[in-house]
Design an enzyme around this catalytic site. Structure first.
Site, PDB file in Angstrom:
ATOM      1  CG  HIS A  45      26.376  44.338 -76.112  1.00 42.84           C
ATOM      2  ND1 HIS A  45      26.194  43.960 -76.470  1.00 42.84           N
ATOM      3  CD2 HIS A  45      27.254  45.198 -75.653  1.00 42.84           C
ATOM      4  CE1 HIS A  45      27.222  43.759 -78.093  1.00 42.84           C
ATOM      5  NE2 HIS A  45      27.411  44.289 -77.287  1.00 42.84           N
ATOM      6  CD  GLU A 149      33.261  46.832 -80.524  1.00 44.00           C
ATOM      7  OE1 GLU A 149      33.554  46.195 -79.528  1.00 44.00           O
ATOM      8  OE2 GLU A 149      32.592  47.450 -81.087  1.00 44.00           O
ATOM      9  CG  ASP A 175      32.838  43.098 -80.208  1.00 46.13           C
ATOM     10  OD1 ASP A 175      31.598  42.267 -81.668  1.00 46.13           O
ATOM     11  OD2 ASP A 175      32.155  43.188 -78.699  1.00 46.13           O
TER      12      ASP A 175
END
Length: 257
Positions: A45, A149, A175
């Site tokens: 990310h 997740e 998530d």
């Protein structure tokens, strides 16, 4: 000789780390200097490339800080790249089933795996280590952590944790919450999923990492079984400190006006 991060993680020592999202070496040096145990270099990310990751891993070594890399995927080449740079381990996103977990282990281990052999890297002390020595030391050193997740991963958690060579799991509640967003009671669904992973990990004698939302939440998750805690990120700390300083200084100056 100091214990490796993997030894400490498997032994379920209490460990504290943070995500690194700024592609520079200084945040790692700062976290090492104030006593953090590890950082997670966030390739998934944040805008990292192979060179920035390599430099930050070196900074971690210089600062006595363990370097875990959240790779973009479980692809063998993504895992191999950071391990050859000397990362202490990988955090692999979206591990939904045991088949994926086995593929991660194969990519990250020499013994019984398929990790590409390159001893002339930092991980191999640039050729100083012999083949057998390098392979043995890397399999002992490298930490492989699966991110749980997805709802499918929660359902398959017992099978995932049964994969030999997988060192532990990280519960990705962000998530999971997004995946449960259409449910009538997201909070309950998320709490049940978190509890289920903790219980399965306890039964499998595997460690659990988590990102707590507050000190109170950290205490709850510690009691549930988490032993490795990822506290915010360099960006999060920067924003909080900058916002706090601006607010306090503005208030002080306005009061004297």
């Amino acid at each position: 000789m100091a214990k490796s991060f993997r030894d400490r993680f498997i032994a379920k020592e209490l460990l504290f780390g943070t995500f690194l999202k700024v592609p520079a070496t200084m945040p790692a040096e700062i976290f090492g200097s104030v006593g953090y145990d590890f950082v997670v270099i966030d390739e998934e990310h944040a805008p990292f490339n192979r060179e920035t990751t390599d430099r930050i891993i070196l900074a971690c070594r210089a600062s006595g800080l363990a370097s875990i890399v959240r790779v973009q995927s479980g692809a063998p080449e993504a895992i191999l790249s950071v391990l050859d740079c000397g990362a202490d381990g990988v955090l692999v996103p979206h591990v939904r089933d045991a088949e994926t977990a086995r593929a991660i282990v194969a990519a990250g281990r020499y013994a019984g795996g398929k990790r590409g052999f390159a001893p002339t890297t930092r991980a191999g002390d640039f050729g100083n280590a012999g083949q057998a020595e390098h392979m043995k030391s890397e399999d002992k050193r490298v930490t492989l952590i699966a991110m749980i997740e997805d709802p499918e991963a929660v359902e398959a958690i017992d099978d995932i944790l049964a994969v030999e060579g997988l060192d532990g799991v990280f519960i990705g509640r962000g998530d999971l919450a997004a995946a449960y967003a259409g449910d009538d009671d997201v909070a309950t669904k998320l709490r049940d999923a978190t509890d289920r992973v903790h219980q399965a990990a306890k039964a499998a004698k595997r460690p659990v990492a988590i990102l707590p939302g507050s000190p109170q939440d950290a205490a709850i998750q510690r009691k549930a079984g988490s032993t490795a805690f990822i506290l915010s990120s360099d960006q999060g700390f920067l924003r909080a400190a900058a916002s706090g300083a601006l607010a306090s200084m503005t208030d002080a100056v306005q009061q004297t006006g």
